[in-house]
Design a protein around this motif. Structure first.
Motif, PDB file in Angstrom:
ATOM      1  N   ASP A   1      28.790  19.568  26.517  1.00  0.00           N
ATOM      2  CA  ASP A   1      27.516  20.281  26.398  1.00  0.00           C
ATOM      3  C   ASP A   1      26.720  20.282  27.698  1.00  0.00           C
ATOM      4  OD1 ASP A   1      27.825  21.123  23.877  1.00  0.00           O
ATOM      5  OD2 ASP A   1      26.270  19.891  22.977  1.00  0.00           O
TER       6      ASP A   1
ATOM      7  N   SER B   1      28.390  25.006  35.894  1.00  0.00           N
ATOM      8  CA  SER B   1      28.532  24.585  34.501  1.00  0.00           C
ATOM      9  C   SER B   1      29.865  23.883  34.248  1.00  0.00           C
ATOM     10  CB  SER B   1      28.314  25.753  33.523  1.00  0.00           C
ATOM     11  OG  SER B   1      28.870  26.932  33.972  1.00  0.00           O
TER      12      SER B   1
ATOM     13  N   GLY C   1      27.419  20.892  30.635  1.00  0.00           N
ATOM     14  CA  GLY C   1      27.644  22.046  31.507  1.00  0.00           C
ATOM     15  C   GLY C   1      26.699  23.187  31.199  1.00  0.00           C
ATOM     16  N   GLY C   2      26.431  23.387  29.918  1.00  0.00           N
ATOM     17  CA  GLY C   2      25.616  24.532  29.529  1.00  0.00           C
ATOM     18  C   GLY C   2      24.136  24.353  29.759  1.00  0.00           C
ATOM     19  N   VAL C   3      23.654  23.109  29.736  1.00  0.00           N
ATOM     20  CA  VAL C   3      22.211  22.929  29.803  1.00  0.00           C
ATOM     21  C   VAL C   3      21.674  22.883  31.226  1.00  0.00           C
ATOM     22  CG1 VAL C   3      22.047  21.745  27.597  1.00  0.00           C
ATOM     23  CG2 VAL C   3      22.363  20.417  29.661  1.00  0.00           C
TER      24      VAL C   3
ATOM     25  N   THR D   1      21.922  25.116  33.671  1.00  0.00           N
ATOM     26  CA  THR D   1      21.587  26.367  34.346  1.00  0.00           C
ATOM     27  C   THR D   1      20.340  26.973  33.715  1.00  0.00           C
ATOM     28  OG1 THR D   1      23.278  27.284  32.923  1.00  0.00           O
ATOM     29  CG2 THR D   1      23.844  26.953  35.212  1.00  0.00           C
TER      30      THR D   1
END
Lengths: 259, 254
Positions: free
Chosen positions: B197, B239, B199-201, B203
């Protein structure tokens, strides 16, 4: 079962946190502009106005989300997960297809939040500008949103069934690698970017609320261990969707030529 | 176009604003439809606090409109101007320092990351990965935030280096995927979900336009690079790398 509701966000506190968010970036830009490059900023008034608009815009945007959409989304996610709504007696174990409305809710929410995602709008604007319109803004955004929708359906299904996350991720990677072999070079970098872009301001809070709410509601799942992973999927599947969209457009083009 | 719009510039301006407002409103329509459908058809309940919801939606639309306007005026031009000026200066060192600092600075203070790190510390304490007390949790969360911020800094640096050298993006990304697969085998189970998770938060809404403008600006300034082929890809690294770093952090602590 209670997904915590945020206290109503005020203008000043939201503005403050947005400014705090921007401050390190501002400091970095000023340092490089005046200490390293030793040059004035080109068109300073326009750029400063733009910067203020971005901060103000983001502040209003976040305030509106916290006031209206996030609380509603959280309440709806909890209601849809509840045993009364699913229609099972307490103690009875629901099967994966008892959660039909959840999957639909996940898909539609994923699609809708990705369409409203400001970071995605930014990248789509740039991509259409750089590609001279051959990658249309609308097409790219629809493709990414579809990817997020599929990701959230899989994510909710995974929480309901309790299957390990890494199988989904590894399978997704295999698909991306396969697609990369066949994709046109011009779309690859943009497609890879679209994953990180899809998971931002709007999508992350709703997705996290959905994951935590569902893992609290489904018997045998714990929010601590099963609540994670929705963002990872929402970050991976847009890549697949954008590569597929590019493939589809290419196919349309060859089809039109061969006629 | 009626001639009065030329005689009355305010009318013309208002029309321009109206168009932008409608465009921003269109982006919100899907959300409104989903909420209305589930509330009335599926859950069969009246909308709570209609006034509040309408006011909030209005704020969202106005905010989106201002944000898009500000992107074109401020964020995109400053990112591209900096990329161009740094290439002109010809100092690889400062370009790489800027890239790293941009990734690190925008991530370390990211609210979404702080939230995830705190939650991860709770999970680690529950899973007996760390001692269950406030101090250990705070250390763990800070370590997590630092490893994510470091990895995003390195990701932007690596992405910029890639644009300079013209390395194909898929070689690095697929290499990264393989690294994630291998790390998954060695990382403790409790950290895998969080690592994936994280990676997604990283950016955020302000980082994405700036980093995109940096990449596209570099690729358009350097001869032999295409903005479309080489300009994108920075966010992809940002990410991917945090996943590897967070799993390494978890494996080291284990």
């Amino acid at each position: 079962m209670n997904v915590p509701l945020p206290e109503t966000a005020g203008f000043l506190s939201t503005l403050r946190s947005t400014i705090l968010d921007v401050l390190p970036i501002l400091g970095l830009i000023l340092f490089f502009q005046f200490v390293i490059l030793r040059k004035p900023i080109p068109q300073p008034r326009r750029i400063i106005t733009g910067g203020i608009l971005v901060v103000l815009g983001l502040t209003f945007f976040l305030m509106g989300l916290e006031k209206a959409l996030f609380p509603l989304g959280r309440i709806m996610a909890t209601q849809l997960c509840s045993a009364e709504f699913i229609g099972i007696a307490p103690g009875e174990t629901p099967l994966w297809h008892d959660y039909g409305w959840i999957y639909l809710f996940a898909a539609l929410t994923g699609f809708a939040t990705a369409i409203a995602e400001p970071a995605l709008i930014a990248v789509a604007m740039k991509a259409s500008e750089v590609s001279a319109g051959t990658i249309p803004q609308r097409g790219l955004r629809l493709a990414v949103a579809t990817g997020v929708a599929v990701a959230l359906v899989l994510g909710t299904y995974r929480i309901v069934t309790g299957t390990p996350l890494h199988w989904y991720i590894l399978a997704g990677y295999a698909i991306v690698i396969l697609q990369t072999l066949f994709a046109s070079k011009s779309i690859i970098a943009l497609a890879y970017d679209s994953g990180g872009v899809a998971t931002s301001t709007v999508t992350v809070p709703i997705v996290v609320a959905l994951g935590l709410g569902l893992s609290q509601a489904v018997p045998g799942r714990s929010p601590a261990l099963d609540g994670f992973g929705m963002i990872a999927l929402a970050c991976l599947f847009p890549i697949i969707a954008v590569l597929a969209y590019a493939q589809y457009r290419q196919w349309l083009l060859t089809f039109a030529k061969s006629r | 176009m009626p001639s009065w719009s030329y005689t009355y510039p305010i009318a013309k301006m208002l029309r321009g604003i109206g168009r932008k407002f409608l465009r921003a409103f269109r982006d919100l329509v899907p959300i409104i439809v989903v909420i209305a459908f589930f509330q009335t058809v599926v859950l069969r309940q009246p909308l709570p606090q209609v006034g509040e919801v309408l006011f909030g939606s209005l704020l969202v639309v106005v905010g989106l409109m201002l944000f898009v306007e500000g992107l074109d005026m401020g964020l995109f031009p400053i990112g591209e101007a900096l990329a161009e000026a740094l290439t002109r200066k010809g100092s690889l060192f400062w370009l790489l320092v800027f890239s790293f600092a941009l990734g690190f600075a925008t991530t370390i203070a990211e609210p979404a990351l702080i939230a995830v790190a705190d939650e991860a510390a709770d999970v680690a304490a529950t899973g007996a990965l760390i001692p269950d007390n406030a101090g250990a949790r705070a250390d763990y969360a800070m370590g997590l935030r630092l490893s994510v911020a470091l990895s995003v800094g390195l990701a932007v640096l690596l992405g910029v280096l890639r644009i300079l050298k013209g390395w194909p993006v898929y070689v690095l990304i697929i290499g990264g995927y393989l690294a994630v697969m291998v790390m998954t085998l060695f990382a403790p189970d409790e950290i895998i979900g969080i690592a994936y998770d994280s990676g997604g938060v990283t950016t955020s809404t302000i980082t994405v336009p700036l980093v995109t403008a940096l990449g596209v600006g570099l690729a358009s300034t350097i001869r032999g690079r295409s903005p479309l082929l080489d300009g994108f890809g920075l966010i992809a690294f940002a990410s991917l790398l945090p996943m590897i770093f967070v799993m390494a952090y978890g494996a080291l602590l284990h």
